[in-house]
Structures are given as structure tokens and as C-alpha cells.
Enzyme design. Structure first.
Site, PDB file in Angstrom:
ATOM      1  N   ASP A  23      12.315  11.729  11.784  1.00  0.00           N
ATOM      2  CA  ASP A  23      11.332  11.885  10.602  1.00  0.00           C
ATOM      3  C   ASP A  23       9.621  11.847  10.969  1.00  0.00           C
ATOM      4  OD1 ASP A  23      11.044  12.417   8.025  1.00  0.00           O
ATOM      5  OD2 ASP A  23      11.489  10.356   7.599  1.00  0.00           O
TER       6      ASP A  23
ATOM      7  N   SER B 280      14.669   4.113  -4.660  1.00  0.00           N
ATOM      8  CA  SER B 280      15.985   3.871  -4.984  1.00  0.00           C
ATOM      9  C   SER B 280      16.671   3.005  -3.795  1.00  0.00           C
ATOM     10  CB  SER B 280      16.840   4.929  -5.216  1.00  0.00           C
ATOM     11  OG  SER B 280      16.904   5.968  -4.209  1.00  0.00           O
ATOM     12  N   TYR B 281      16.328   2.962  -2.875  1.00  0.00           N
ATOM     13  CA  TYR B 281      16.760   2.144  -1.484  1.00  0.00           C
ATOM     14  C   TYR B 281      16.176   0.997  -1.199  1.00  0.00           C
ATOM     15  CZ  TYR B 281      17.329   1.982   3.568  1.00  0.00           C
ATOM     16  OH  TYR B 281      17.283   1.496   5.143  1.00  0.00           O
ATOM     17  N   ALA B 282      14.910   1.173  -1.352  1.00  0.00           N
ATOM     18  CA  ALA B 282      13.992  -0.192  -0.873  1.00  0.00           C
ATOM     19  C   ALA B 282      12.698  -0.378  -1.577  1.00  0.00           C
ATOM     20  CB  ALA B 282      13.763  -0.149   0.550  1.00  0.00           C
ATOM     21  N   THR B 283      12.277  -1.461  -1.428  1.00  0.00           N
ATOM     22  CA  THR B 283      10.874  -1.993  -2.286  1.00  0.00           C
ATOM     23  C   THR B 283      10.271  -2.566  -1.159  1.00  0.00           C
ATOM     24  OG1 THR B 283      11.856  -2.259  -4.342  1.00  0.00           O
ATOM     25  CG2 THR B 283       9.568  -2.912  -3.952  1.00  0.00           C
ATOM     26  N   VAL B 284       8.696  -2.153  -1.115  1.00  0.00           N
ATOM     27  CA  VAL B 284       7.815  -2.504   0.167  1.00  0.00           C
ATOM     28  C   VAL B 284       6.581  -3.310  -0.741  1.00  0.00           C
ATOM     29  CG1 VAL B 284       6.376  -1.975   1.899  1.00  0.00           C
ATOM     30  CG2 VAL B 284       8.371  -0.693   1.916  1.00  0.00           C
TER      31      VAL B 284
ATOM     32  N   GLY C  40       5.033   0.035  -2.858  1.00  0.00           N
ATOM     33  CA  GLY C  40       5.887   1.119  -3.129  1.00  0.00           C
ATOM     34  C   GLY C  40       7.276   0.919  -3.241  1.00  0.00           C
TER      35      GLY C  40
END
Length: 468
Positions: A255, A144-148, A141
Site C-alpha cells: 500500500d 470506520s475501522y480505527a481512530t488515530v 483522523g
């Protein structure tokens, strides 16, 4: 009149930017270590509004002397969420992994320079804390903040989830990443995703998690119509077990949603994505009310409250509990905050000062905006709750509009709903899985499992007979 800022020479600006980047990198490295230390030494200063049945270690605010109270300040703004509808809310999940937090950041380039967490080993062997110690297998996935990525450790051969956070060139490490890493470093529990390693380079911060192949959102999508009641019970027990652990340590998840509950192939449920989690003892300006996906957001937060405690998480637990049993989201708002609140009040009743003391003082509560509804039995809204002994009662104690009336995680674990589970489950150590207890296992799912269970259970039969 504002003072004008004189233009600076290009060379001077370049030096200033370089200095800012250097300071930012140093700060982000230091803060990853310091914030955990601050968290530990500040816990005794915490004060909280209590949920029903909260452990005595978390004291109600009114038991704390006035000169010792530490209160979160409520900030009221002119923003009115009812005047500008938000985009239509959809339930989505990250591909094959829920452990991803999409926040704003700019992309960067990889750098082999390692900043933290080197482990002693031979000069030629892979090391923990080294970027080349992990092999990326596939992307799971991206935001804009991280990629896993799904990855593999070259040290021990185990599968891992690599959460690669891109660092802003001038701003350094996003605080959500620092918060997640610092909190997870100190959390060791079978029902909380395990943080194996942290790799800090100039351009990225990589959090290395245990790999868990799916999440509750995907699991429910795969088995529509409601999950097997015994599986619901085991999933809920594990969720409450993990929450009780973090709540006793004064940490709120903030969350909770099916996408952030990972499910292993053996049925272990693990809390994940602590990017919005907050240690209550660490001072901050105010808690943002822009947390928790809309469907799982409690009415007090929807109405603008910024003074909340562990009770915020317990509303999400109630929503997820109903969704697992019923097979559909409890309050699937489709338009805006107004619509979300209307869906809640349609079932639980429109609040007033008698049913919810203090509701009129919330920033966005305007009685004239809402239809006047009376409360109803939860089974009228979600009929499958009636199929399972004590399920409706537990759900009703979690889904309370007034946060003070919500059951705590620890108290919920003692509810009659769980009375038929083996007593050994309450004696497990933190790192022990519930599936180490004999005869505790998931049941096969089928599309009609909940309906069949309702017909065969004594509770379901009595309800069926009462209709004739």
C-alpha cells in the site's frame, strides 16, 4: 432445495453469542503472539518471482525444485472491473498523520481491562501496556475501522500516535490489525515507523506508535511544483532503504503511497500503515488485487494478477519518485481502472506478448479495449526528470509494466542516481538515521527549486543549449 434452519430459543442464541465472543477474544489474544512466531519459522518456505537485482536470499521460482515450490493460487472470478466504473479517485491524507488504515468495523466502548504487555513497575506508577499510561491530546483522523490520536506517554513524556482499533462484538480483532501488529513487532529500522506498545482491551486494540508530525503527501502539498532535487534524493534513498529491509524479510508493504510515508521534522522518512502488508511465507488463499490506491497500483494488479512479489512495491516507488520531482501524480486516473491503464499505456506503450510475456493470460487483459500506444521517453511525459542526472534512467527501470523487469529496492540503492551521496550512507546500521552522516541534511524548499536546479545543473544546461 435448501434445508430450512429451525428457529432457536432466545436464551440459546444468547449463550451461543456469548461463547462466540469469548472464543473470539481468546483467539485474537493468541494470534497476536502466534502469527509472529509462524512468520519466523515459515520464511524458509517462501518462493517468489524475482525483480531485477533482487538479493540472492530471495530465489527466483525457476531455481526451486518442483516438489518444493509454494505458489499463490490465482483465483479468477466473473467480476470485470471495466464494466462498472469506480468512484473518482482523489488523493487524500489523514489529518496530521498517515498512520491510519480505514477498514470496516463497528464502534465499541472503552474498557479499562488490560489484556497484554504489562511491564513491571511500582503499583502506583503508569505502566507500558496500560490504557491509562497514555493521555489523548487531540484526534488526528477517524475511519470506520480505527481512530488515530496524538497522545503523550505518562511513563516517559514522549509524544505518541495512538491508533485505536474498534473490535467487532462478535468477530473479534480485525485481521488487518493483527497483521499490522505482528509484522511491526519484528521490524526495527530507522525508516520504518516504530511500534512502542500494544494495548488490548475487550472493546479496543490500541497500537502505540512513535509520533511523526506529517507525511509525504502533506509535504508535497505544502511545497507544490516539485521538491528540491537533493531532498527528493534523500527521501527516495530512505524509502528504498526501508523497503530493502522488509523485502529481505519476505514482507511486502502492498500500500505504498505518499500518505503512508511519514516525514519527521528532521527529514526522516518512515514507512507506515502496514495494515495491508503481507509476509510472503505465511500461506493464504490468494492476494487480493484490491490493494494500493489506484494511482500507485501497478498494471499487472490492475489487470487482475494475484501472483505478485516485492515488484509490486517497486512500481509504487517509481510513481512516488516521479511525483516528488514533477510535482504532480504520475498517473492520476480520474474515472476507473480502464482510465488508469490508458494513462499508463500512453507513456509506457500498450503491452503485448513481446514486451510483456504472459500479459494475454491476465484475467482482465482484452487487447481490443485499449488504444494502441507506442512507448516514449519518460521526459516527454515528465519534463523535470531531465533536470536531474540519471533520474530518468532510474524511473524507467522502476516503471516497467512487466513486474519481472522492475528494479529491486536493493539494486535501486546502487543506481548511479545516488552516486554523489556520501559512501557512509551504505554502511549505516539498520537503526541509524541517514542524518547522522556529516553534511547530509534537507535543503530549503522553494516553488522554483526544481526549475532553478535544472537551469544551473550541467545536465539541464546541455538540454537547454540543445534547443537553440
Amino acid at each position: 432445495m435448501c434445508d430450512l434452519i429451525e428457529p432457536q430459543p432466545a436464551e440459546k442464541i444468547g449463550k451461543m453469542k456469548k461463547l462466540r465472543r469469548t472464543l473470539s477474544e481468546s483467539f485474537s489474544r493468541i494470534v497476536l503472539n502466534v502469527i509472529s512466531f509462524v512468520f519466523q519459522i515459515c520464511v524458509t518456505k517462501m518462493s517468489t518471482r524475482n525483480c531485477q537485482g533482487m538479493d540472492s536470499v530471495i530465489k527466483p521460482l525457476d531455481t526451486i525444485p518442483e516438489d518444493k515450490k509454494v505458489r499463490v493460487q490465482r483465483t479468477q472470478s466473473t467480476f470485470d472491473p471495466f464494466e462498472k466504473p469506480t468512484n473518482q479517485v482523489k488523493r487524500v491524507h489523514s489529518e496530521n498523520n498517515a498512520c491510519i488504515n480505514f477498514k470496516s468495523s463497528s464502534a465499541g466502548k472503552e474498557s479499562p481491562k488490560v489484556r497484554r504487555h504489562s511491564s513491571p513497575s511500582s503499583p502506583t506508577s503508569p505502566k507500558f501496556g496500560k490504557a491509562d499510561s497514555y493521555e489523548k491530546l487531540e484526534k488526528l483522523g477517524e475511519g470506520s475501522y480505527a481512530t488515530v490520536y496524538k497522545g503523550k506517554s505518562k511513563v516517559n513524556g514522549k509524544l505518541v500516535a495512538l491508533k485505536v482499533i474498534r473490535l467487532q462484538e462478535e468477530e473479534g480483532t480485525p485481521f488487518t490489525a493483527i497483521r499490522e501488529a505482528s509484522l511491526l513487532k519484528g521490524l526495527k529500522h530507522a525508516n520504518i515507523v516504530l511500534l512502542h506498545d500494544i494495548i488490548h482491551t475487550k472493546e479496543t486494540l490500541t497500537l502505540v506508535f512513535e509520533y511523526v508530525h506529517t507525511d509525504l503527501c502533506q509535504y508535497m502539498d505544502k511545497h507544490p511544483g516539485g521538491l528540491h532535487p537533493e531532498n527528493v534524493k534523500l527521501f527516495l534513498f530512505q524509502l528504498l532503504r526501508g523497503l530493502s529491509y522488509i523485502h529481505q524479510r519476505y514482507i511486502l508493504h502492498r500500500d505504498l503511497k505518499p500518505q503512508n510515508l511519514l516525514i519527521s521534522d528532521t527529514g526522516e522518512l518512515k514507512l507506515a500503515d502496514f495494515g495491508l502488508a503481507r509476509a510472503k511465507s505465511v500461506p493464504s488463499h490468494t492476494y487480493s488485487n484490491e490493494v494500493v490506491t489506484l494511482w500507485y497500483r501497478p498494471p499487472d494488479v490492475l489487470l487482475g494478477s494475484t501472483e505478485y512479489s516485492t515488484c509490486l512495491d517497486m512500481w509504487g516507488v517509481g510513481c512516488i519518485f516521479v511525483e516528488m520531482i514533477q510535482g504532480v501524480a504520475a498517473f492520476p486516473g480520474m474515472k476507473d481502472i480502464q482510465d488508469q491503464l490508458e494513462r499508463i499505456f500512453l507513456v509506457l506503450g500498450t503491452p503485448n506478448e513481446d514486451t510483456w510475456p504472459g500479459v494475454h493470460s491476465l484475467p482482465h487483459f482484452k487487447p481490443e479495449r485499449f488504444t494502441l500506444y507506442s512507448s516514449k521517453n519518460l521526459r516527454q511525459a515528465w519534463n523535470k526528470l531531465s533536470y536531474v542526472n540519471h533520474a530518468e534512467d532510474l524511473a524507467s527501470k522502476l516503471l516497467q509494466c512487466s513486474p519481472k523487469n522492475r528494479l529491486s529496492a536493493q539494486a535501486a540503492l546502487s543506481h548511479e542516481y545516488f552516486s554523489d551521496l556520501p559512501p557512509r550512507l551504505w554502511e549505516l546500521t539498520d537503526m541509524s538515521s541517514i542524518f547522522t552522516v556529516p553534511n547530509v541534511r534537507l535543503q530549503p524548499e522553494s516553488g522554483e527549486s526544481m526549475r532553478a536546479f535544472g537551469k544551473n545543473s550541467s545536465y539541464g544546461k546541455s538540454l537547454s543549449n540543445s534547443k537553440h
